[in-house]
Design a protein around this motif. Structure first.
Motif, PDB file in Angstrom:
ATOM      1  N   HIS A   1       0.826  -1.208   0.000  1.00  0.00           N
ATOM      2  CA  HIS A   1       0.000   0.000   0.000  1.00  0.00           C
ATOM      3  C   HIS A   1       0.865   1.264   0.000  1.00  0.00           C
ATOM      4  CE1 HIS A   1      -3.862   2.011   0.592  1.00  0.00           C
ATOM      5  NE2 HIS A   1      -3.333   2.728   1.573  1.00  0.00           N
ATOM      6  N   LYS A   2       2.043   1.183   0.622  1.00  0.00           N
ATOM      7  CA  LYS A   2       2.962   2.324   0.645  1.00  0.00           C
ATOM      8  C   LYS A   2       3.491   2.638  -0.756  1.00  0.00           C
ATOM      9  CE  LYS A   2       4.675   1.481   5.347  1.00  0.00           C
ATOM     10  NZ  LYS A   2       5.854   1.035   6.145  1.00  0.00           N
ATOM     11  N   ILE A   3       3.686   1.591  -1.550  1.00  0.00           N
ATOM     12  CA  ILE A   3       4.205   1.775  -2.904  1.00  0.00           C
ATOM     13  C   ILE A   3       3.103   2.240  -3.855  1.00  0.00           C
ATOM     14  CG2 ILE A   3       5.305   0.622  -4.869  1.00  0.00           C
ATOM     15  CD1 ILE A   3       6.544  -1.343  -2.830  1.00  0.00           C
ATOM     16  N   LYS A   4       1.976   1.569  -3.779  1.00  0.00           N
ATOM     17  CA  LYS A   4       0.821   1.921  -4.610  1.00  0.00           C
ATOM     18  C   LYS A   4      -0.448   1.625  -3.810  1.00  0.00           C
ATOM     19  CE  LYS A   4      -1.502   0.827  -8.981  1.00  0.00           C
ATOM     20  NZ  LYS A   4      -1.542  -0.096 -10.146  1.00  0.00           N
ATOM     21  N   PRO A   5      -1.205   2.650  -3.440  1.00  0.00           N
ATOM     22  CA  PRO A   5      -2.393   2.444  -2.600  1.00  0.00           C
ATOM     23  C   PRO A   5      -3.347   1.393  -3.165  1.00  0.00           C
ATOM     24  CG  PRO A   5      -1.904   4.776  -2.763  1.00  0.00           C
ATOM     25  CD  PRO A   5      -0.978   4.079  -3.736  1.00  0.00           C
ATOM     26  N   ASP A   6      -3.774   0.497  -2.303  1.00  0.00           N
ATOM     27  CA  ASP A   6      -4.714  -0.563  -2.682  1.00  0.00           C
ATOM     28  C   ASP A   6      -5.666  -0.771  -1.506  1.00  0.00           C
ATOM     29  OD1 ASP A   6      -6.093  -2.830  -3.419  1.00  0.00           O
ATOM     30  OD2 ASP A   6      -4.350  -3.913  -4.166  1.00  0.00           O
ATOM     31  N   SER A   7      -6.727   0.016  -1.487  1.00  0.00           N
ATOM     32  CA  SER A   7      -7.668  -0.030  -0.376  1.00  0.00           C
ATOM     33  C   SER A   7      -8.401  -1.361  -0.298  1.00  0.00           C
ATOM     34  CB  SER A   7      -8.677   1.119  -0.491  1.00  0.00           C
ATOM     35  OG  SER A   7      -8.031   2.369  -0.358  1.00  0.00           O
ATOM     36  N   ASP A   8      -8.645  -1.998  -1.443  1.00  0.00           N
ATOM     37  CA  ASP A   8      -9.299  -3.311  -1.441  1.00  0.00           C
ATOM     38  C   ASP A   8      -8.464  -4.323  -0.664  1.00  0.00           C
ATOM     39  OD1 ASP A   8     -10.911  -1.972  -3.352  1.00  0.00           O
ATOM     40  OD2 ASP A   8     -11.368  -3.873  -4.325  1.00  0.00           O
ATOM     41  N   LEU A   9      -7.179  -4.370  -0.974  1.00  0.00           N
ATOM     42  CA  LEU A   9      -6.287  -5.326  -0.310  1.00  0.00           C
ATOM     43  C   LEU A   9      -6.206  -5.048   1.185  1.00  0.00           C
ATOM     44  CD1 LEU A   9      -4.229  -7.672  -0.713  1.00  0.00           C
ATOM     45  CD2 LEU A   9      -2.455  -5.900  -0.915  1.00  0.00           C
TER      46      LEU A   9
ATOM     47  N   SER B   1     -12.509   1.497   7.468  1.00  0.00           N
ATOM     48  CA  SER B   1     -11.858   2.770   7.132  1.00  0.00           C
ATOM     49  C   SER B   1     -11.224   2.713   5.748  1.00  0.00           C
ATOM     50  CB  SER B   1     -10.799   3.118   8.188  1.00  0.00           C
ATOM     51  OG  SER B   1      -9.676   2.263   8.105  1.00  0.00           O
ATOM     52  N   TYR B   2     -10.686   1.568   5.369  1.00  0.00           N
ATOM     53  CA  TYR B   2     -10.117   1.411   4.021  1.00  0.00           C
ATOM     54  C   TYR B   2     -11.207   1.155   2.985  1.00  0.00           C
ATOM     55  CZ  TYR B   2      -5.367   1.300   5.859  1.00  0.00           C
ATOM     56  OH  TYR B   2      -4.183   1.651   6.463  1.00  0.00           O
ATOM     57  N   ALA B   3     -12.281   0.491   3.400  1.00  0.00           N
ATOM     58  CA  ALA B   3     -13.355   0.152   2.464  1.00  0.00           C
ATOM     59  C   ALA B   3     -14.020   1.399   1.883  1.00  0.00           C
ATOM     60  CB  ALA B   3     -14.403  -0.718   3.147  1.00  0.00           C
ATOM     61  N   GLN B   4     -13.985   2.509   2.619  1.00  0.00           N
ATOM     62  CA  GLN B   4     -14.624   3.729   2.150  1.00  0.00           C
ATOM     63  C   GLN B   4     -14.054   4.200   0.812  1.00  0.00           C
ATOM     64  OE1 GLN B   4     -17.320   4.744   4.126  1.00  0.00           O
ATOM     65  NE2 GLN B   4     -16.690   2.837   5.097  1.00  0.00           N
ATOM     66  N   SER B   5     -12.785   3.861   0.543  1.00  0.00           N
ATOM     67  CA  SER B   5     -12.163   4.260  -0.727  1.00  0.00           C
ATOM     68  C   SER B   5     -11.871   3.051  -1.617  1.00  0.00           C
ATOM     69  CB  SER B   5     -10.861   5.034  -0.452  1.00  0.00           C
ATOM     70  OG  SER B   5      -9.979   4.280   0.368  1.00  0.00           O
ATOM     71  N   ALA B   6     -12.531   1.933  -1.331  1.00  0.00           N
ATOM     72  CA  ALA B   6     -12.341   0.700  -2.107  1.00  0.00           C
ATOM     73  C   ALA B   6     -13.401   0.602  -3.208  1.00  0.00           C
ATOM     74  CB  ALA B   6     -12.414  -0.515  -1.182  1.00  0.00           C
ATOM     75  N   THR B   7     -13.349  -0.482  -3.972  1.00  0.00           N
ATOM     76  CA  THR B   7     -14.362  -0.714  -4.999  1.00  0.00           C
ATOM     77  C   THR B   7     -15.714  -0.990  -4.339  1.00  0.00           C
ATOM     78  OG1 THR B   7     -13.887  -3.089  -5.014  1.00  0.00           O
ATOM     79  CG2 THR B   7     -12.647  -1.716  -6.577  1.00  0.00           C
TER      80      THR B   7
ATOM     81  N   LEU C   1     -11.136  -9.608  -6.959  1.00  0.00           N
ATOM     82  CA  LEU C   1      -9.765 -10.124  -6.988  1.00  0.00           C
ATOM     83  C   LEU C   1      -9.362 -10.739  -5.655  1.00  0.00           C
ATOM     84  CD1 LEU C   1      -8.050  -7.132  -8.863  1.00  0.00           C
ATOM     85  CD2 LEU C   1      -8.932  -9.272  -9.835  1.00  0.00           C
ATOM     86  N   ASN C   2     -10.145 -10.466  -4.624  1.00  0.00           N
ATOM     87  CA  ASN C   2      -9.818 -10.970  -3.288  1.00  0.00           C
ATOM     88  C   ASN C   2     -10.737 -12.106  -2.840  1.00  0.00           C
ATOM     89  OD1 ASN C   2      -7.625  -9.018  -2.259  1.00  0.00           O
ATOM     90  ND2 ASN C   2      -9.169  -7.657  -3.124  1.00  0.00           N
ATOM     91  N   PHE C   3     -11.537 -12.616  -3.779  1.00  0.00           N
ATOM     92  CA  PHE C   3     -12.335 -13.836  -3.555  1.00  0.00           C
ATOM     93  C   PHE C   3     -13.281 -13.714  -2.353  1.00  0.00           C
ATOM     94  CE2 PHE C   3      -8.066 -14.924  -5.171  1.00  0.00           C
ATOM     95  CZ  PHE C   3      -8.413 -15.319  -6.447  1.00  0.00           C
ATOM     96  N   VAL C   4     -14.081 -12.653  -2.331  1.00  0.00           N
ATOM     97  CA  VAL C   4     -15.017 -12.496  -1.221  1.00  0.00           C
ATOM     98  C   VAL C   4     -16.420 -13.012  -1.560  1.00  0.00           C
ATOM     99  CG1 VAL C   4     -13.754 -10.532  -0.286  1.00  0.00           C
ATOM    100  CG2 VAL C   4     -15.631 -10.119  -1.868  1.00  0.00           C
ATOM    101  N   GLN C   5     -16.732 -13.154  -2.847  1.00  0.00           N
ATOM    102  CA  GLN C   5     -18.026 -13.698  -3.296  1.00  0.00           C
ATOM    103  C   GLN C   5     -19.197 -12.968  -2.636  1.00  0.00           C
ATOM    104  OE1 GLN C   5     -17.762 -17.941  -2.540  1.00  0.00           O
ATOM    105  NE2 GLN C   5     -16.687 -18.292  -4.449  1.00  0.00           N
TER     106      GLN C   5
END
Length: 219
Positions: free
Chosen positions: A67-75, A113-119, A167-171
């Motif tokens: 996330h520090k290199i490239k933000p990934d709120s989903d991950l 808190s991260y989900a707010q900016s996720a897909t 991509l994170n297999f949450v179904q």
């Protein structure tokens, strides 16, 4: 065997990451996080909770570096959620004492808190997970209202979900929503409303999901 493969794969990736470009490092760290999340799921299903927590903590650490290199709120959201879920299930299996959900709440709050900016896929999924976890600790009407509001938010995202975003297999889909919602309502003591949600979950669940039908029956 699967956990051994997780260990081998993450060690191999860790060795070659330092010699690659930054973007490749980010992809490698993301892969390490997902491997550890996979290890978390395996160990959790086997009720090896301490091992599952160790994998979940490593998954978060790798996700944070990526996330520090490239933000990934989903991950980030899903890594924190899986850590919280592990502690949640561990607490629910204790037979000698009441569950202590303090750590669980902290992790699911971080996930939100991260989900707010996720897909939308992850945002909706985490909203429902947040509602479910908080339903177990809600005491006041204000807290119960917050749970119901978050569950409603989760439903609002279903129409925006796309399979290619998973991509994170949450179904996350209509059937899983109604099932989680029913469980949350049971925790709140709203049994009649929960029954209606269970019926909807059954209607929306494909026959190829026998484990979900078993869970519906268990509730």
């Amino acid at each position: 065997a699967a956990l051994t493969e997780v260990k081998g794969a993450t060690e191999d990736i860790t060795l070659w990451i330092p010699n690659t470009r930054e973007l490749t490092q980010q992809r490698g760290l993301t892969l390490i996080s997902r491997y550890h999340q996979f290890g978390t799921s395996i160990a959790r299903d086997q009720q090896q909770y301490e091992l599952a927590i160790a994998h979940a903590d490593r998954a978060i650490a790798a996700a944070q570096e990526a996330h520090k290199i490239k933000p990934d709120s989903d991950l980030m959201a899903i890594a924190f959620r899986r850590r919280g879920l592990t502690s949640f299930q561990q607490e629910n299996t204790r037979i000698d004492q009441d569950g202590n959900y303090a750590d669980v709440i902290a992790f699911v709050d971080a996930a939100l808190s991260y989900a707010q900016s996720a897909t939308p896929h992850i945002n909706g999924f985490i909203c429902v997970e947040w509602g479910l976890i908080h339903a177990y600790t809600a005491k006041s009407e204000k807290e119960k209202t917050a749970v119901r509001r978050r569950l409603a938010d989760g439903y609002g995202y279903i129409s925006e979900c796309r399979e290619e975003d998973d991509l994170n297999f949450v179904q996350y889909n209509t059937g899983s929503y109604y099932l989680k919602c029913a469980e949350a309502l049971i925790a709140l003591g709203d049994y009649s409303e929960a029954l209606g949600q269970l019926e909807l979950a059954e209607e929306c669940t494909p026959l190829t999901f026998p484990r979900r039908f078993a869970y519906i029956d268990a509730l």
